[in-house]
Design a protein around this motif. Structure first.
Motif, PDB file in Angstrom:
ATOM      1  N   LYS A 139       0.863  -1.183   0.000  1.00 34.86           N
ATOM      2  CA  LYS A 139       0.000   0.000   0.000  1.00 34.86           C
ATOM      3  C   LYS A 139       0.898   1.231   0.000  1.00 34.86           C
ATOM      4  O   LYS A 139       1.566   1.528   0.997  1.00 34.86           O
ATOM      5  N   ARG A 140       0.900   1.949  -1.127  1.00 37.28           N
ATOM      6  CA  ARG A 140       1.812   3.087  -1.259  1.00 37.28           C
ATOM      7  C   ARG A 140       1.503   4.194  -0.244  1.00 37.28           C
ATOM      8  O   ARG A 140       2.401   4.905   0.201  1.00 37.28           O
ATOM      9  N   VAL A 141       0.234   4.341   0.145  1.00 37.74           N
ATOM     10  CA  VAL A 141      -0.125   5.338   1.153  1.00 37.74           C
ATOM     11  C   VAL A 141       0.573   5.020   2.474  1.00 37.74           C
ATOM     12  O   VAL A 141       1.108   5.914   3.146  1.00 37.74           O
ATOM     13  N   ALA A 142       0.583   3.747   2.839  1.00 35.82           N
ATOM     14  CA  ALA A 142       1.267   3.342   4.070  1.00 35.82           C
ATOM     15  C   ALA A 142       2.770   3.588   3.962  1.00 35.82           C
ATOM     16  O   ALA A 142       3.415   3.991   4.936  1.00 35.82           O
ATOM     17  N   PHE A 147       0.770   3.113 -11.892  1.00 35.35           N
ATOM     18  CA  PHE A 147      -0.233   3.756 -12.744  1.00 35.35           C
ATOM     19  C   PHE A 147      -1.642   3.360 -12.318  1.00 35.35           C
ATOM     20  O   PHE A 147      -2.565   4.177 -12.362  1.00 35.35           O
ATOM     21  N   GLN A 148      -1.821   2.104 -11.902  1.00 33.31           N
ATOM     22  CA  GLN A 148      -3.143   1.651 -11.460  1.00 33.31           C
ATOM     23  C   GLN A 148      -3.365   1.874  -9.957  1.00 33.31           C
ATOM     24  O   GLN A 148      -4.471   1.651  -9.467  1.00 33.31           O
ATOM     25  N   HIS A 149      -2.329   2.282  -9.228  1.00 37.86           N
ATOM     26  CA  HIS A 149      -2.449   2.429  -7.777  1.00 37.86           C
ATOM     27  C   HIS A 149      -2.948   3.841  -7.459  1.00 37.86           C
ATOM     28  O   HIS A 149      -2.189   4.717  -7.054  1.00 37.86           O
ATOM     29  N   ARG A 150      -4.240   4.041  -7.614  1.00 41.08           N
ATOM     30  CA  ARG A 150      -4.813   5.386  -7.551  1.00 41.08           C
ATOM     31  C   ARG A 150      -5.172   5.825  -6.129  1.00 41.08           C
ATOM     32  O   ARG A 150      -5.713   6.915  -5.935  1.00 41.08           O
ATOM     33  N   GLN A 151      -4.849   5.002  -5.127  1.00 42.26           N
ATOM     34  CA  GLN A 151      -5.159   5.381  -3.749  1.00 42.26           C
ATOM     35  C   GLN A 151      -4.303   6.543  -3.260  1.00 42.26           C
ATOM     36  O   GLN A 151      -4.620   7.155  -2.244  1.00 42.26           O
ATOM     37  N   ILE A 152      -3.210   6.832  -3.947  1.00 44.68           N
ATOM     38  CA  ILE A 152      -2.363   7.957  -3.568  1.00 44.68           C
ATOM     39  C   ILE A 152      -2.304   8.943  -4.735  1.00 44.68           C
ATOM     40  O   ILE A 152      -2.152   8.551  -5.893  1.00 44.68           O
ATOM     41  N   GLN A 153      -2.469  10.225  -4.440  1.00 47.49           N
ATOM     42  CA  GLN A 153      -2.432  11.244  -5.486  1.00 47.49           C
ATOM     43  C   GLN A 153      -1.007  11.446  -5.977  1.00 47.49           C
ATOM     44  O   GLN A 153      -0.041  11.250  -5.242  1.00 47.49           O
ATOM     45  N   ARG A 154      -0.892  11.811  -7.237  1.00 41.60           N
ATOM     46  CA  ARG A 154       0.425  12.066  -7.802  1.00 41.60           C
ATOM     47  C   ARG A 154       0.434  13.426  -8.485  1.00 41.60           C
ATOM     48  O   ARG A 154      -0.583  13.870  -9.040  1.00 41.60           O
ATOM     49  N   ASP A 155       1.589  14.095  -8.422  1.00 38.02           N
ATOM     50  CA  ASP A 155       1.743  15.399  -9.044  1.00 38.02           C
ATOM     51  C   ASP A 155       2.252  15.282 -10.475  1.00 38.02           C
ATOM     52  O   ASP A 155       2.134  16.225 -11.257  1.00 38.02           O
ATOM     53  N   LEU A 156       2.835  14.131 -10.793  1.00 40.89           N
ATOM     54  CA  LEU A 156       3.266  13.840 -12.161  1.00 40.89           C
ATOM     55  C   LEU A 156       3.048  12.357 -12.398  1.00 40.89           C
ATOM     56  O   LEU A 156       3.596  11.519 -11.685  1.00 40.89           O
ATOM     57  N   ASP A 157       2.222  12.035 -13.394  1.00 41.65           N
ATOM     58  CA  ASP A 157       1.893  10.639 -13.705  1.00 41.65           C
ATOM     59  C   ASP A 157       2.575  10.262 -15.014  1.00 41.65           C
ATOM     60  O   ASP A 157       2.173  10.737 -16.092  1.00 41.65           O
ATOM     61  N   ILE A 158       3.618   9.443 -14.932  1.00 44.76           N
ATOM     62  CA  ILE A 158       4.392   9.053 -16.111  1.00 44.76           C
ATOM     63  C   ILE A 158       3.999   7.640 -16.538  1.00 44.76           C
ATOM     64  O   ILE A 158       4.058   6.697 -15.742  1.00 44.76           O
ATOM     65  N   LEU A 159       3.603   7.514 -17.797  1.00 39.59           N
ATOM     66  CA  LEU A 159       3.242   6.222 -18.378  1.00 39.59           C
ATOM     67  C   LEU A 159       4.417   5.690 -19.191  1.00 39.59           C
ATOM     68  O   LEU A 159       4.982   6.400 -20.028  1.00 39.59           O
ATOM     69  N   VAL A 160       4.786   4.435 -18.944  1.00 44.21           N
ATOM     70  CA  VAL A 160       5.877   3.794 -19.677  1.00 44.21           C
ATOM     71  C   VAL A 160       5.273   2.902 -20.761  1.00 44.21           C
ATOM     72  O   VAL A 160       4.389   2.082 -20.484  1.00 44.21           O
ATOM     73  N   VAL A 161       5.752   3.079 -21.997  1.00 48.88           N
ATOM     74  CA  VAL A 161       5.248   2.304 -23.137  1.00 48.88           C
ATOM     75  C   VAL A 161       6.424   1.643 -23.843  1.00 48.88           C
ATOM     76  O   VAL A 161       7.385   2.313 -24.227  1.00 48.88           O
ATOM     77  N   ASN A 162       6.342   0.343 -24.010  1.00 48.24           N
ATOM     78  CA  ASN A 162       7.404  -0.429 -24.652  1.00 48.24           C
ATOM     79  C   ASN A 162       7.242  -0.378 -26.169  1.00 48.24           C
ATOM     80  O   ASN A 162       6.253  -0.865 -26.723  1.00 48.24           O
ATOM     81  N   ALA A 163       8.237   0.197 -26.859  1.00 50.37           N
ATOM     82  CA  ALA A 163       8.164   0.305 -28.320  1.00 50.37           C
ATOM     83  C   ALA A 163       8.156  -1.052 -28.998  1.00 50.37           C
ATOM     84  O   ALA A 163       7.672  -1.188 -30.131  1.00 50.37           O
ATOM     85  N   ALA A 164       8.703  -2.069 -28.331  1.00 54.33           N
ATOM     86  CA  ALA A 164       8.809  -3.397 -28.933  1.00 54.33           C
ATOM     87  C   ALA A 164       7.574  -4.263 -28.693  1.00 54.33           C
ATOM     88  O   ALA A 164       7.495  -5.389 -29.198  1.00 54.33           O
ATOM     89  N   ALA A 165       6.596  -3.758 -27.937  1.00 50.35           N
ATOM     90  CA  ALA A 165       5.396  -4.530 -27.607  1.00 50.35           C
ATOM     91  C   ALA A 165       4.218  -4.088 -28.471  1.00 50.35           C
ATOM     92  O   ALA A 165       4.173  -2.942 -28.925  1.00 50.35           O
ATOM     93  N   PRO A 166       3.249  -4.976 -28.701  1.00 48.30           N
ATOM     94  CA  PRO A 166       2.067  -4.623 -29.516  1.00 48.30           C
ATOM     95  C   PRO A 166       1.069  -3.797 -28.718  1.00 48.30           C
ATOM     96  O   PRO A 166      -0.085  -4.179 -28.517  1.00 48.30           O
ATOM     97  N   PHE A 167       1.517  -2.645 -28.270  1.00 48.88           N
ATOM     98  CA  PHE A 167       0.768  -1.781 -27.353  1.00 48.88           C
ATOM     99  C   PHE A 167      -0.650  -1.480 -27.854  1.00 48.88           C
ATOM    100  O   PHE A 167      -1.629  -1.654 -27.146  1.00 48.88           O
ATOM    101  N   LEU A 168      -0.765  -1.051 -29.106  1.00 50.30           N
ATOM    102  CA  LEU A 168      -2.065  -0.613 -29.624  1.00 50.30           C
ATOM    103  C   LEU A 168      -2.985  -1.771 -30.005  1.00 50.30           C
ATOM    104  O   LEU A 168      -4.191  -1.574 -30.155  1.00 50.30           O
ATOM    105  N   ASP A 169      -2.423  -2.950 -30.162  1.00 49.50           N
ATOM    106  CA  ASP A 169      -3.216  -4.114 -30.557  1.00 49.50           C
ATOM    107  C   ASP A 169      -3.366  -5.109 -29.415  1.00 49.50           C
ATOM    108  O   ASP A 169      -3.835  -6.228 -29.624  1.00 49.50           O
ATOM    109  N   GLU A 170      -2.947  -4.701 -28.223  1.00 55.19           N
ATOM    110  CA  GLU A 170      -2.952  -5.613 -27.083  1.00 55.19           C
ATOM    111  C   GLU A 170      -4.373  -5.875 -26.597  1.00 55.19           C
ATOM    112  O   GLU A 170      -5.268  -5.034 -26.735  1.00 55.19           O
ATOM    113  N   LEU A 171      -4.574  -7.059 -26.018  1.00 54.24           N
ATOM    114  CA  LEU A 171      -5.864  -7.459 -25.464  1.00 54.24           C
ATOM    115  C   LEU A 171      -5.820  -7.391 -23.951  1.00 54.24           C
ATOM    116  O   LEU A 171      -4.757  -7.337 -23.339  1.00 54.24           O
TER     117      LEU A 171
END
Length: 353
Positions: free
Chosen positions: A123-126, A149-173
Motif C-alpha cells: 500500500k503506497r499510502v502506508a 499507474f493503477q495504484h490510484r489510492q495515492i495522489q500524484r503530481d506527475l503521472d508518467i506512463l511507460v510504453v514499450n516500443a517493442a510490444a504490440p501496445f495498440l493491438d494488445e488485449l
C-alpha cells in the motif's frame, strides 16, 4: 502451454476489463478516494503487464533528482519479495535488506542509488506515511512511486506512463488473454509518456503518434547496455570486463528474455544456450549446477541480467556457480533519444507544487 491457458481464460477478459473500468469510474467520481502525500509524488507505471523498461526509468528519475541535490524516496511494491508490509530497504546511507527480502528490482534500485531512501510497501499510502514518520529530521523532497499507474489510492503530481516500443501496445488485449491491465483509453490519465526500448527494429513511431494525438507529451528512450560485470565467487560484483565476447550461456528470469539475447548479440556475444524462467521466478540449484558444467565444458561464460543478479546474489547455489565458472551480469541504463528537456522540466515542476 501458456497460449493454451490464455485461450481457456479468454472469456474472462471482458470481465477483467469491466472491473477495471468500474474501479476507475469510482475514483473519477470521488466514491473511491485518493490520499494526498505530504510531499510531491511522481508515479511511474505502465498499462500493460511484462517488461517495459520501467525500472531503468525509475533509476533515471532518481538519478536526475539526486543530481539536483534533491533527496528522493522510492516506494515500490517489491514484487515476489519474501517480506510483507512496509519495509525500509535503504535509509540513504546503507542497504538494510537482501534481494529476496526487498524484491530484486527494488534492491537493485537501492544499490544503484545509495543516497536515495527506498521503501517497499504493498500500500503506497502506508509507505508514504512511514517515510514521513521515520525521516522527520531530514525528510525527502519528493516521492517516486514504482509501478503505480493503477495504484490510484495515492495522489500524484506527475503521472508518467511507460510504453514499450517493442510490444504490440495498440493491438494488445485485456488480461488474461493479453497483457492490458486496463482498457487502452485510460492512457489519458498520464501527464507524460516515456516510450522505451526504441531500436532499429522497433522505432515506436506508431505508439508515439497515438499518444501525441491524445495530447500526451512523449519522451523517447532506448536501453543502453554497459560493460559486463564479473561476479566473484562470494557473489559480490567485481570489475567490468570490456572485452567479453564469444560464446556465452544466457540466464534470465525476466518478462521478455528474447530481448536479452538480442542485446547480447549486439554487444558481440554469441549465446549458445539459455536458461529462462518466469519474471522474478527463482532458478533451481540443479539448473544452475547443470549450467555450470555446460559452461565449463564449452569454455563459455554465463551472463545474466542485473535484475537476476540482484535476486540471487546471496544464494549458496548461485555462489557455487560463480565459483565454478566465469559469471557476469549485464548492467543496462536508459538513454534519452528525444525529449530530455521535457522530462527535466516536468521533474522540476513537481518540486514547485
Amino acid at each position: 502451454m501458456i497460449d493454451t491457458l490464455r485461450q481457456l481464460l479468454a472469456p474472462l477478459a471482458p470481465l477483467y476489463g469491466a472491473v477495471a473500468e468500474i474501479r476507475n469510474l469510482l475514483f473519477d467520481k470521488g466514491i473511491l478516494t485518493s490520499t494526498k502525500a505530504a510531499i510531491p509524488v511522481v508515479s511511474i507505471g505502465n498499462i500493460t503487464a511484462g517488461g517495459s523498461g520501467k525500472t531503468p526509468l525509475v533509476d533515471l528519475v532518481v538519478k536526475q533528482y539526486l543530481s539536483m541535490g534533491i533527496t528522493p524516496a522510492v516506494i515500490a511494491r517489491g514484487y515476489k519479495r519474501s517480506t510483507s508490509g512496509v519495509q525500509l530497504v535503504s535509509d540513504g546511507r546503507a542497504i538494510l535488506l537482501q534481494g529476496r527480502e526487498a524484491g530484486d528490482e527494488t534492491w537493485m534500485l537501492a544499490r544503484m542509488n545509495p543516497e536515495a531512501i527506498v521503501v517497499v510497501a504493498e500500500k503506497r499510502v502506508a509507505g508514504a506515511s512511514f517515510i514521513m514518520q521515520h525521516f522527520t529530521a531530514s525528510p525527502p523532497k519528493v516521492i517516486v512511486l514504482d509501478d503505480a499507474f493503477q495504484h490510484r489510492q495515492i495522489q500524484r503530481d506527475l503521472d508518467i506512463l511507460v510504453v514499450n516500443a517493442a510490444a504490440p501496445f495498440l493491438d494488445e488485449l485485456m488480461l488474461p488473454t493479453g497483457n492490458l491491465r486496463e482498457p487502452l483509453h485510460n492512457v489519458t490519465r498520464a501527464d507524460l509518456a516515456v516510450v522505451t526500448k526504441i531500436s532499429p527494429r522497433h522505432d515506436g513511431s506508431r505508439h508515439i503518434r497515438y499518444l501525441e494525438q491524445l495530447g500526451i507529451p512523449v519522451v523517447s528512450t532506448r536501453l543502453k547496455p554497459g560493460y559486463p560485470v564479473r561476479i566473484e565467487p562470494d557473489g559480490s560484483p567485481g570489475r567490468n570486463d570490456r572485452s567479453l565476447t564469444g560464446k556465452v550461456y544466457a540466464l534470465a528470469g525476466i518478462g521478455q528474455p528474447e530481448n536479452f539475447l538480442e542485446t547480447l548479440r549486439e554487444t558481440g556475444m554469441e549465446p549458445i544456450g539459455s536458461v529462462f524462467t518466469g519474471d522474478h521466478e527463482p532458478f533451481g540449484a540443479s539448473e544452475l549446477s547443470t549450467l555450470t558444467l555446460k559452461a565449463k565444458k564449452e569454455g563459455a561464460a554465463i551472463i545474466m541480467t542485473e535484475k537476476d543478479y540482484s535476486r540471487m546474489h546471496d544464494d549458496l547455489p548461485f555462489r557455487d556457480m560463480a565459483a565454478g565458472c566465469r559469471c557476469y551480469y549485464l548492467p543496462v541504463t536508459m538513454d534519452i533519444t528525444s525529449g530530455a528537456d521535457l522530462l527535466q522540466r516536468s521533474l522540476e515542476q513537481v518540486l514547485r507544487q
